[in-house]
Structures are given as structure tokens and as C-alpha cells.
Design a protein around this motif. Structure first.
Motif, PDB file in Angstrom:
ATOM      1  N   HIS A 149      -7.997   5.814   4.498  1.00  0.00           N
ATOM      2  CA  HIS A 149      -7.612   5.395   5.845  1.00  0.00           C
ATOM      3  C   HIS A 149      -7.778   6.540   6.831  1.00  0.00           C
ATOM      4  O   HIS A 149      -7.699   7.718   6.463  1.00  0.00           O
TER       5      HIS A 149
ATOM      6  N   THR B 160       0.850  -1.200   0.000  1.00  0.00           N
ATOM      7  CA  THR B 160       0.000   0.000   0.000  1.00  0.00           C
ATOM      8  C   THR B 160       0.878   1.240   0.000  1.00  0.00           C
ATOM      9  O   THR B 160       1.951   1.264   0.606  1.00  0.00           O
TER      10      THR B 160
ATOM     11  N   ASP C 205       0.314   5.329   0.729  1.00  0.00           N
ATOM     12  CA  ASP C 205      -0.661   6.265   1.307  1.00  0.00           C
ATOM     13  C   ASP C 205      -0.134   7.693   1.321  1.00  0.00           C
ATOM     14  O   ASP C 205       1.073   7.920   1.458  1.00  0.00           O
TER      15      ASP C 205
ATOM     16  N   ARG D 223      -4.568   2.272  12.562  1.00  0.00           N
ATOM     17  CA  ARG D 223      -5.350   2.895  11.493  1.00  0.00           C
ATOM     18  C   ARG D 223      -6.351   1.903  10.931  1.00  0.00           C
ATOM     19  O   ARG D 223      -6.105   0.707  10.914  1.00  0.00           O
TER      20      ARG D 223
ATOM     21  N   SER E  40      -1.119  10.905   3.796  1.00  0.00           N
ATOM     22  CA  SER E  40      -1.909  11.226   4.987  1.00  0.00           C
ATOM     23  C   SER E  40      -1.731  12.678   5.385  1.00  0.00           C
ATOM     24  O   SER E  40      -0.611  13.186   5.401  1.00  0.00           O
TER      25      SER E  40
ATOM     26  N   GLY F 107      -5.093   6.360  -0.552  1.00  0.00           N
ATOM     27  CA  GLY F 107      -3.950   5.515  -0.866  1.00  0.00           C
ATOM     28  C   GLY F 107      -4.279   4.591  -2.026  1.00  0.00           C
ATOM     29  O   GLY F 107      -5.356   4.661  -2.607  1.00  0.00           O
TER      30      GLY F 107
ATOM     31  N   THR G  93      -7.749   3.134  -1.760  1.00  0.00           N
ATOM     32  CA  THR G  93      -8.022   2.953  -0.343  1.00  0.00           C
ATOM     33  C   THR G  93      -8.222   4.307   0.322  1.00  0.00           C
ATOM     34  O   THR G  93      -7.744   5.330  -0.163  1.00  0.00           O
TER      35      THR G  93
ATOM     36  N   ARG H 198      -8.539   0.971   7.480  1.00  0.00           N
ATOM     37  CA  ARG H 198      -8.413   1.167   6.035  1.00  0.00           C
ATOM     38  C   ARG H 198      -9.622   0.553   5.343  1.00  0.00           C
ATOM     39  O   ARG H 198     -10.049  -0.548   5.655  1.00  0.00           O
TER      40      ARG H 198
END
Length: 186
Positions: free
Chosen positions: A142, A96, A98, A162, A100, A120, A140, A164
Motif C-alpha cells: 500500500h 487487513t 499493515d 491509500r 507502514s 501487509g 498486500t 492497495r
């Protein structure tokens, strides 16, 4: 059963998605108007409970993170996360990536609590006896929370958790990852 799935779907739609987008939007908006605060890098290990393929259960995960804190309260972070599961007939590799937004709740203390969230992308590969196939790549979202404990000078310890959501998950629920990172601020 059915009512619980409806409640989880509503939670994702009405809470997780708006929270992830709000944290990311707040971060971008404030970053443009504030002074810089500095960068960070981390290495981490964690425990992940995936349902995107329903073949791995509670696997070890590891990865790296890099971030930039624009103010004492707001920052951005990029993460690359890897999970490998060796089963009898196949090998699963879940990667993955991501982005953030991070919101620090009590900046400049020895234990800084934060919220994070954002989008993500997940890459899912299966290897069957030397033949590999990419399956179920997915957008994704999250959301998470954690704390950064100052250790020595610029080093810190960071436990976090977290949730997801995978766009292409058959289960349509939030998956959970907990991790512990060692980081360096510069």
C-alpha cells in the motif's frame, strides 16, 4: 481496455511497489540513527472500494492504528482494518494487517502532511449460511497520503487515502480506501 490494464499494471510495478518499499526503508534506516519522538493510537472509519473478491462494492471499513514516531519526520505504524459486507446469500469479512513507514513532509506544524507505504496481509472469509471458509488470503502493498490536524493538546484528526495492491487479486489494480481517524499522541 487492454491498454489501460497494462498501464495500471506498469504503474503498480514501477511506482507503487518501489515507493512503498522506499518509504519503509527510509523509515527503518533513519530510526536507527535518530532520537525518539513518541507513540500514537487511533480509531478510524472509512470507505473502501475492494475488488479482491468482486462481491463487495463501496463498503464501510473501520479499524485501529498504533504508531511510533522516531523523529519529527519519520515513523512506523501498524494497522488492523476490518470490512464486513452482508449480502443476501453470504457474509464477507475482509481483515487487513499493515506495517507502514511514514514520512512527514512538514513536521511540527498544526497540519502535518505525510506519505506512507509498506507491506501487509489480507485475510478474506466468506460465510454461507453458517459455514465459513477462508479464501484468497494475500500479501498486500500500500501507498498513501494524508494530513494530521492538531486539535487539542495531544489529540488530532487524520483524514487519509491509500491505494492497495493484492498479490492474489484477479483485477490486478490498486484499490482505494479513504478514512477519517481520531488519534492521541503520547
Amino acid at each position: 481496455g487492454s491498454k489501460l490494464l497494462e498501464d495500471l499494471s506498469m504503474l503498480r510495478t514501477k511506482v507503487a511497489l518501489p515507493l512503498a518499499l522506499a518509504v519503509l526503508a527510509l523509515t527503518f534506516g533513519a530510526a536507527a540513527a535518530q532520537a525518539q519522538h513518541g507513540g500514537s493510537v487511533e480509531a478510524y472509519v472509512g470507505r473502501y472500494e475492494p475488488t479482491v473478491t468482486d462481491v463487495a462494492d463501496g463498503e464501510l471499513t473501520w479499524g485501529v492504528r498504533g504508531g511510533y514516531r522516531f523523529t519529527s519526520r519519520l515513523g512506523l505504524e501498524g494497522t488492523v482494518d476490518r470490512l464486513t459486507s452482508d449480502e443476501d446469500a453470504f457474509k464477507l469479512v475482509l481483515t487487513t494487517v499493515d506495517l507502514s513507514g511514514k514520512l512527514y513532509l512538514n513536521p511540527d506544524s498544526r497540519a502535518e502532511f505525510y506519505l506512507l507505504g509498506g507491506p501487509g496481509w489480507a485475510f478474506v472469509n466468506l460465510d454461507f449460511g453458517g459455514r465459513s471458509a477462508r479464501i484468497a488470503d494475500s500479501l498486500t502493498l500500500h501507498v498513501g497520503l494524508g494530513v494530521e490536524f492538531a486539535l487539542y493538546e495531544n489529540f488530532y484528526l487524520r483524514p487519509d487515502v491509500r491505494g492497495r495492491w493484492y498479490e492474489k487479486s484477479a483485477a490486478d489494480d490498486l484499490e482505494v480506501e479513504g478514512s477519517l481517524a481520531l488519534g492521541l499522541r503520547f
